[in-house]
Design an enzyme around this catalytic site. Sequence first.
Site, PDB file in Angstrom:
ATOM      1  N   SER A 146      45.843  25.603  14.210  1.00 45.81           N
ATOM      2  CA  SER A 146      45.381  27.100  15.036  1.00 45.81           C
ATOM      3  C   SER A 146      44.548  27.384  14.883  1.00 45.81           C
ATOM      4  O   SER A 146      43.558  27.253  14.719  1.00 45.81           O
ATOM      5  CB  SER A 146      47.186  27.431  15.672  1.00 45.81           C
ATOM      6  OG  SER A 146      46.535  28.897  15.761  1.00 45.81           O
ATOM      7  N   ASP A 302      41.266  29.899  20.982  1.00 45.58           N
ATOM      8  CA  ASP A 302      41.274  29.336  19.748  1.00 45.58           C
ATOM      9  C   ASP A 302      41.296  28.261  19.510  1.00 45.58           C
ATOM     10  O   ASP A 302      40.821  27.272  20.378  1.00 45.58           O
ATOM     11  CB  ASP A 302      43.231  29.860  18.467  1.00 45.58           C
ATOM     12  CG  ASP A 302      44.086  29.333  19.277  1.00 45.58           C
ATOM     13  OD1 ASP A 302      44.047  28.399  20.463  1.00 45.58           O
ATOM     14  OD2 ASP A 302      44.949  28.976  18.889  1.00 45.58           O
ATOM     15  N   ASP A 304      42.750  25.318  18.772  1.00 40.51           N
ATOM     16  CA  ASP A 304      43.898  24.069  19.737  1.00 40.51           C
ATOM     17  C   ASP A 304      43.915  24.652  20.933  1.00 40.51           C
ATOM     18  O   ASP A 304      44.694  23.928  21.808  1.00 40.51           O
ATOM     19  CB  ASP A 304      45.139  24.074  18.610  1.00 40.51           C
ATOM     20  CG  ASP A 304      45.772  24.455  18.909  1.00 40.51           C
ATOM     21  OD1 ASP A 304      45.411  25.852  18.987  1.00 40.51           O
ATOM     22  OD2 ASP A 304      47.382  24.595  18.454  1.00 40.51           O
ATOM     23  N   ASP A 306      45.779  26.912  22.740  1.00 39.41           N
ATOM     24  CA  ASP A 306      47.158  27.193  22.749  1.00 39.41           C
ATOM     25  C   ASP A 306      46.845  29.269  22.904  1.00 39.41           C
ATOM     26  O   ASP A 306      47.948  29.670  23.824  1.00 39.41           O
ATOM     27  CB  ASP A 306      48.064  27.017  21.827  1.00 39.41           C
ATOM     28  CG  ASP A 306      48.040  27.813  20.850  1.00 39.41           C
ATOM     29  OD1 ASP A 306      46.963  28.221  20.143  1.00 39.41           O
ATOM     30  OD2 ASP A 306      49.391  27.258  19.781  1.00 39.41           O
TER      31      ASP A 306
END
Length: 579
Positions: A146, A302, A304, A306
């Site tokens: 993340s 961010d 990734d 999400d």
Amino acid sequence: MHWRQKVDYWLETLGDEDPLKIDLLKNLSNEKLMEDSFYKDLAFGTGGIRSVMGPGSNRLNVYTVRKSALGLAQYILDQDDDAKTRGVVIAYDSRHLSQEFALEAAKTIGRQGVQVYLFDELRPTPLLSFAVRHLNAYAGIIITASHNPPAYNGIKMYGQDGAQLPPAAVDSMVGYLEQIESELLIEAADEKQLKKSGLLRYIGEKVDLAYIQALRTIQLDKKAQPKDLYIVFTALHGTATKPVKKAFSALGFNDVIFVKEQSFPDGNFSTVKSPNPEDAAAFDMAIQYGKESNSDILLATDPDADRLGVAVKNDLNEYVLLTGNQMGAILIQYMLEQKKLAGNLPEDGCIIKTIVTTELASAIATNYGIKTIDTLTGFKFIAEKINEFKQFNSHTFLFGYEESYGFLIGDFVRDKDAIQAAVFISEAAAYYKNQGKSLYKILTGLFEKFGYYKEETRSIMLEGKNGAEQIERIMTSFRDEPPGTINSIPVIKIEDYFKRESLDTVTGEKAEINLPKSDVLKYKLEDGSSICIRPSGTEPKCKFYFAVKGKTAESANERLSELVKAVFNSTCDLALHSI
């Protein structure tokens, strides 16, 4: 096995050319590092496994990745034959070694005879969640840490519903992992042989197109023309550039400027101190682009993709970063307003949020006759509720969110989805701009109507074995010696989610908390303020969530500042001096 014995075992077992052995030999004299790297095995947290990369059983490396993958494979093999055939979808982000770890996971799972679908290049977390559902797979994996610093990587595991594994499944997984004798002895299959056998299949564009098609379903105002809305977007060196370009194009947003310097994947995140859209400094370049183009809103995801951060112009024409709580409130207001205008606001509609997310969300929902349900922190709990709604036909899911920049509009994904959030908040901005209003004006209007809700999250970073012990002592101190007052304000209710019990301190009455067991404490104060304390499930932190409500912005800010100061600086009540 003692950590020193583990170090010796790794040195004896690894080949001389293994980079991890070379790294170990270089750092043998650093006893603290060796202890932190080997004193325990990697543990599953709120969002799977997340750790610094390097040699050791408590570090992420090719061997601990294989171990996690083997645990998932064994879990699948102990289900019915259909689970093995449906298989696992694997994706990865832009971090160092993410692609290599993804392939190792694929080869480990494939060697057990379980079908594997591996994305042909990096993808965001929501695409992984969508792919599990779209391909009717039994499970999913994404290699990501993340928004953590570059030294970190991690593994998120998903169930057949496209959501992160819930506690019961994680407990089963841990049981399989505990049966594995040594991560160093796990064998992986040959990639070419797996492809030849059909057990390894590469996937890509077809899944992307299906996701974009699903994305169209969350549009509420398809007649709106967003041509006069100017947007700046940055992927912060992560996975979002390609899918966001496709999404904006498909939904008619053509005036989007991409921050060129941050559009390419880079595991060093070289232009930011932290690739976290919650960090105002991550918006520095986007703000420069925004000023040059006079853009209405700035968006950042961010690595990734999400989590989504948003900056908007205030009354002084300056860009200000919205909090996750504020963004969610705006999105809820827009969604419910549009559905009511269209006459399709469901009577059984429901908003799902976490216990540390603002109560402004509940106030807005109640104003529209919509129910709000709280869950534990972690989007998998929101996904569980969505499944319950489907299973029992009890509610219509409308929106899910958590304060840490996580939002979900369409349940074709079962994790927070920054791509959905990006197009949805852009649609809201376009709609309100056509009415001569900015998102900032909408937010201040909500405050004026419902009260000035103000929240802040503070964290204490405590790394390594000693840090974990300190966090445990802090939680124990809070639990065993709860404060009677905070900043001279009486505590009227204590919610202990580990005991699954709430205590009314005025009447002495206890009540059951109907949520899963979790190491979380929440204190509610007489003036309506609250403090929630929990160890992070993904980082070496103890987190404190503060929430207040005032009649004016000034009173709310003052009350919040005093509350934070009382917790972090007072010598009484709150046990921070155990650090």
